[in-house]
Structure formats: C-alpha cells, structure tokens
Design a protein around this motif. Structure first.
Motif, PDB file in Angstrom:
ATOM      1  N   ILE A  76       0.799  -1.228   0.000  1.00  0.00           N
ATOM      2  CA  ILE A  76       0.000   0.000   0.000  1.00  0.00           C
ATOM      3  C   ILE A  76       0.830   1.276   0.000  1.00  0.00           C
ATOM      4  O   ILE A  76       0.302   2.349  -0.301  1.00  0.00           O
ATOM      5  N   VAL A  77       2.131   1.216   0.335  1.00  0.00           N
ATOM      6  CA  VAL A  77       2.887   2.451   0.520  1.00  0.00           C
ATOM      7  C   VAL A  77       2.963   3.288  -0.759  1.00  0.00           C
ATOM      8  O   VAL A  77       2.884   4.522  -0.711  1.00  0.00           O
ATOM      9  N   VAL A  78       3.084   2.629  -1.914  1.00  0.00           N
ATOM     10  CA  VAL A  78       3.150   3.381  -3.168  1.00  0.00           C
ATOM     11  C   VAL A  78       1.840   4.119  -3.417  1.00  0.00           C
ATOM     12  O   VAL A  78       1.822   5.290  -3.814  1.00  0.00           O
ATOM     13  N   ARG A  79       0.722   3.450  -3.165  1.00  0.00           N
ATOM     14  CA  ARG A  79      -0.583   4.075  -3.370  1.00  0.00           C
ATOM     15  C   ARG A  79      -0.830   5.191  -2.364  1.00  0.00           C
ATOM     16  O   ARG A  79      -1.436   6.218  -2.702  1.00  0.00           O
ATOM     17  N   VAL A  80      -0.359   5.009  -1.127  1.00  0.00           N
ATOM     18  CA  VAL A  80      -0.522   6.056  -0.126  1.00  0.00           C
ATOM     19  C   VAL A  80       0.260   7.300  -0.523  1.00  0.00           C
ATOM     20  O   VAL A  80      -0.251   8.429  -0.425  1.00  0.00           O
ATOM     21  N   ARG A  81       1.504   7.120  -0.980  1.00  0.00           N
ATOM     22  CA  ARG A  81       2.305   8.267  -1.415  1.00  0.00           C
ATOM     23  C   ARG A  81       1.623   9.001  -2.562  1.00  0.00           C
ATOM     24  O   ARG A  81       1.586  10.233  -2.593  1.00  0.00           O
ATOM     25  N   ALA A  82       1.090   8.244  -3.526  1.00  0.00           N
ATOM     26  CA  ALA A  82       0.412   8.868  -4.669  1.00  0.00           C
ATOM     27  C   ALA A  82      -0.838   9.615  -4.210  1.00  0.00           C
ATOM     28  O   ALA A  82      -1.120  10.732  -4.682  1.00  0.00           O
ATOM     29  N   TRP A  83      -1.583   9.022  -3.283  1.00  0.00           N
ATOM     30  CA  TRP A  83      -2.805   9.669  -2.782  1.00  0.00           C
ATOM     31  C   TRP A  83      -2.480  10.960  -2.052  1.00  0.00           C
ATOM     32  O   TRP A  83      -3.150  11.981  -2.240  1.00  0.00           O
ATOM     33  N   LEU A  84      -1.438  10.926  -1.240  1.00  0.00           N
ATOM     34  CA  LEU A  84      -1.036  12.139  -0.521  1.00  0.00           C
ATOM     35  C   LEU A  84      -0.557  13.216  -1.489  1.00  0.00           C
ATOM     36  O   LEU A  84      -0.873  14.400  -1.318  1.00  0.00           O
ATOM     37  N   ALA A  85       0.209  12.815  -2.506  1.00  0.00           N
ATOM     38  CA  ALA A  85       0.693  13.791  -3.488  1.00  0.00           C
ATOM     39  C   ALA A  85      -0.478  14.434  -4.227  1.00  0.00           C
ATOM     40  O   ALA A  85      -0.489  15.659  -4.452  1.00  0.00           O
ATOM     41  N   ASP A  86      -1.474  13.635  -4.615  1.00  0.00           N
ATOM     42  CA  ASP A  86      -2.654  14.176  -5.300  1.00  0.00           C
ATOM     43  C   ASP A  86      -3.426  15.123  -4.386  1.00  0.00           C
ATOM     44  O   ASP A  86      -3.910  16.183  -4.822  1.00  0.00           O
ATOM     45  N   GLN A  89      -1.514  18.373  -4.053  1.00  0.00           N
ATOM     46  CA  GLN A  89      -1.627  19.175  -5.264  1.00  0.00           C
ATOM     47  C   GLN A  89      -2.993  19.838  -5.356  1.00  0.00           C
ATOM     48  O   GLN A  89      -3.109  21.005  -5.760  1.00  0.00           O
ATOM     49  N   LEU A  90      -4.043  19.108  -4.990  1.00  0.00           N
ATOM     50  CA  LEU A  90      -5.386  19.685  -4.984  1.00  0.00           C
ATOM     51  C   LEU A  90      -5.442  20.869  -4.028  1.00  0.00           C
ATOM     52  O   LEU A  90      -6.003  21.923  -4.357  1.00  0.00           O
ATOM     53  N   PHE A  91      -4.840  20.714  -2.854  1.00  0.00           N
ATOM     54  CA  PHE A  91      -4.843  21.799  -1.882  1.00  0.00           C
ATOM     55  C   PHE A  91      -4.065  23.006  -2.405  1.00  0.00           C
ATOM     56  O   PHE A  91      -4.478  24.157  -2.224  1.00  0.00           O
ATOM     57  N   ARG A  92      -2.927  22.752  -3.082  1.00  0.00           N
ATOM     58  CA  ARG A  92      -2.161  23.858  -3.657  1.00  0.00           C
ATOM     59  C   ARG A  92      -2.959  24.576  -4.733  1.00  0.00           C
ATOM     60  O   ARG A  92      -2.899  25.807  -4.845  1.00  0.00           O
ATOM     61  N   ASP A  93      -3.693  23.810  -5.529  1.00  0.00           N
ATOM     62  CA  ASP A  93      -4.524  24.426  -6.581  1.00  0.00           C
ATOM     63  C   ASP A  93      -5.603  25.310  -5.964  1.00  0.00           C
ATOM     64  O   ASP A  93      -5.893  26.404  -6.471  1.00  0.00           O
ATOM     65  N   ILE A  94      -6.195  24.834  -4.875  1.00  0.00           N
ATOM     66  CA  ILE A  94      -7.226  25.628  -4.197  1.00  0.00           C
ATOM     67  C   ILE A  94      -6.616  26.884  -3.600  1.00  0.00           C
ATOM     68  O   ILE A  94      -7.174  27.980  -3.694  1.00  0.00           O
ATOM     69  N   ARG A  95      -5.442  26.728  -2.980  1.00  0.00           N
ATOM     70  CA  ARG A  95      -4.781  27.878  -2.365  1.00  0.00           C
ATOM     71  C   ARG A  95      -4.393  28.932  -3.378  1.00  0.00           C
ATOM     72  O   ARG A  95      -4.403  30.129  -3.092  1.00  0.00           O
ATOM     73  N   SER A  96      -4.010  28.480  -4.592  1.00  0.00           N
ATOM     74  CA  SER A  96      -3.541  29.432  -5.604  1.00  0.00           C
ATOM     75  C   SER A  96      -4.631  30.405  -6.031  1.00  0.00           C
ATOM     76  O   SER A  96      -4.347  31.477  -6.558  1.00  0.00           O
ATOM     77  N   THR A  97      -5.893  30.027  -5.806  1.00  0.00           N
ATOM     78  CA  THR A  97      -7.004  30.911  -6.168  1.00  0.00           C
ATOM     79  C   THR A  97      -7.426  31.806  -5.011  1.00  0.00           C
ATOM     80  O   THR A  97      -8.324  32.620  -5.155  1.00  0.00           O
ATOM     81  N   SER A  98      -6.785  31.630  -3.869  1.00  0.00           N
ATOM     82  CA  SER A  98      -7.128  32.423  -2.694  1.00  0.00           C
ATOM     83  C   SER A  98      -6.160  33.586  -2.550  1.00  0.00           C
ATOM     84  O   SER A  98      -4.972  33.459  -2.830  1.00  0.00           O
ATOM     85  N   SER A  99      -6.678  34.725  -2.119  1.00  0.00           N
ATOM     86  CA  SER A  99      -5.835  35.897  -1.913  1.00  0.00           C
ATOM     87  C   SER A  99      -5.193  35.907  -0.530  1.00  0.00           C
ATOM     88  O   SER A  99      -4.378  36.764  -0.229  1.00  0.00           O
ATOM     89  N   VAL A 100      -5.553  34.942   0.313  1.00  0.00           N
ATOM     90  CA  VAL A 100      -5.025  34.869   1.676  1.00  0.00           C
ATOM     91  C   VAL A 100      -3.989  33.751   1.747  1.00  0.00           C
ATOM     92  O   VAL A 100      -4.309  32.591   1.484  1.00  0.00           O
ATOM     93  N   PRO A 101      -2.741  34.054   2.086  1.00  0.00           N
ATOM     94  CA  PRO A 101      -1.727  33.002   2.236  1.00  0.00           C
ATOM     95  C   PRO A 101      -2.138  31.994   3.301  1.00  0.00           C
ATOM     96  O   PRO A 101      -2.579  32.380   4.387  1.00  0.00           O
ATOM     97  N   MET A 102      -2.005  30.699   2.981  1.00  0.00           N
ATOM     98  CA  MET A 102      -2.380  29.660   3.924  1.00  0.00           C
ATOM     99  C   MET A 102      -1.585  28.406   3.635  1.00  0.00           C
ATOM    100  O   MET A 102      -0.928  28.294   2.606  1.00  0.00           O
ATOM    101  N   GLY A 103      -1.639  27.481   4.584  1.00  0.00           N
ATOM    102  CA  GLY A 103      -0.969  26.207   4.385  1.00  0.00           C
ATOM    103  C   GLY A 103       0.174  25.992   5.349  1.00  0.00           C
ATOM    104  O   GLY A 103       0.386  26.762   6.291  1.00  0.00           O
TER     105      GLY A 103
END
Length: 235
Positions: A76-86, A89-103
């Motif tokens: 499962i470790v390979v799938r867990v790493r891929a899931w976390l990376a995805d 990335q989704l969180f970074r995409d959401i943050r990029s549209t926000s005017s407030v620095p977060m994370g």
C-alpha cells in the motif's frame, strides 16, 4: 475500552495518519519520527497501532534496529504516497485561487538560532498570516542540508563560513569571527583583518566534521605554509 482513534472503513483514511505512516517508512524508526515531531516514541507507536487496527493488517514489522514494512505495508505504501501527493496538489490548486496566504511551511533551523528568532517569527505569523502553519525542525548544518535536499523542509536557516555562491541561497545576516588570545599576545596586537598573516604559531584544530570553523581556518593555514601544524584536538 479505549476508542480506536482511526475507525475501520473509508473514514480511516485520515491524511494525518497516512502522512505519519509515510514518515515512519522513510525514517525506519518510531524514535526518529518522534524526535522530528517533538513527541515521545510511545505516542507514535500508539498511533501506528491504531492505524493498523483500522486497516485490519500489520503494516510494520518491529526489528532490533527499528521497523520495516510488512508485505501488506509494501503493497500500500506506493498508493498512499500517490494519494497524498494528489491531495497536496489539490490543496495547492485551491490555495492558488485564494488571496489569503495559507498552508504549511516546513522550516529547518540551527538550535542556536531558534530563540529569539522563532518566537518573533511565530508572533508575526499569528498576527499577519494566521492561516499559515509553521512546522519547525532543528538540526546541525549538514543535517539541514540533507533535509533540504530530500524535500523534508521547504527552507532552512543555515550558518555558513562564506557568502552564498548559489542563487538558491540568500544572505540574511553576517556575524564576525574572532580570534581569542591572552592579553598582549602577538596574534591579537595587530589591527583586525579579513586576511590575517598567520605567524608560526601553535594551532588548535577543532574536531571534524561537526565544527565548521575548519572551513575558514584551514585555508588560511595553507596559505601560511602551515598545512601540517602542531595541533591539539578538542572534543
């Protein structure tokens, strides 16, 4: 009976639990992960046990030197790493549209520089950027370089004996290096100099490899034909 922190089923896939799982895989030790997270080994062990219970399988096998993945863990470790990376990335995409620095910001720092620098930094973040979470890891120079190279921290405050020679490094401040001697010693009677003329003197070599002062003293010793000085080693 105590309630399992990670209940069985899809709800067991807590990102924090899976990040801990990956951290233990990479460190190969509960103790190392506990030190990095500034907690105790038993706390990490208990969380991993809860995760294994929720998953219905043993993920690690304990050894005399730490832990290694079981066959199920390897699966499962390979799938867990891929899931976390995805997810990240989704969180970074959401943050990029926000005017407030977060994370999360992962910072490496020398123990000697932690205070008052970090207390000041934390206070300013809380005041100006409350949505930013600061994750701090302490280490010596070589350890911080390794954390940077491995992506374990986003940035680090380092101590160098020379000016940055890379565009990736930025000089924040400079401090002096001082030669200390007894009153009236011939070495300290001369005016301060950035390139002193080293006389024939008894050298004091700092223990390698953890003391970076050698990076500065040895080149000067070589220029003064003192490549093999009489020395005392300090531990």
């Amino acid at each position: 009976m105590p309630k399992n922190r990670y209940p069985a089923g899809p709800e067991a896939m807590d990102p924090a639990a899976l990040r801990l799982f990956v951290d233990v895989v990479e460190a190969g030790s509960f103790t190392k992960v506990a030190a990095a997270r500034q907690t105790v080994q038993s706390h990490i062990s208990r969380q991993i046990t809860d995760l294994e219970t929720a998953c219905g399988a043993r993920l690690f096998r304990r050894t005399g030197r730490g832990v290694v993945l079981t066959e199920q863990g390897e699966h499962i470790v390979v799938r867990v790493r891929a899931w976390l990376a995805d997810s990240e990335q989704l969180f970074r995409d959401i943050r990029s549209t926000s005017s407030v620095p977060m994370g999360d910001v992962r910072l490496g720092i020398l123990p000697s520089a932690a205070h008052p620098l970090l207390t000041t930094l934390y206070a300013r973040l809380q005041e100006q950027y409350p949505s930013i979470r600061l994750n701090v890891r302490e280490g010596q120079g070589g350890e911080l370089d390794t954390l940077l190279d491995g992506g374990a921290v986003d940035m680090a405050i380092l101590f160098r004996y020379r000016r940055p020679d890379s565009a990736e490094e930025r000089l924040l401040a400079s401090v002096g290096t001082y030669l200390v001697a007894r009153p009236g010693d011939m070495l300290t009677r001369a005016p301060p100099s950035t390139s002193p003329a080293w006389p024939d003197c008894r050298w004091c070599c700092l223990a390698a490899p953890r003391i970076g002062a050698q990076c500065w003293t040895r080149p000067h010793a070589a220029k003064a034909s003192c490549c093999r000085p009489r020395s005392k080693r300090i531990h």
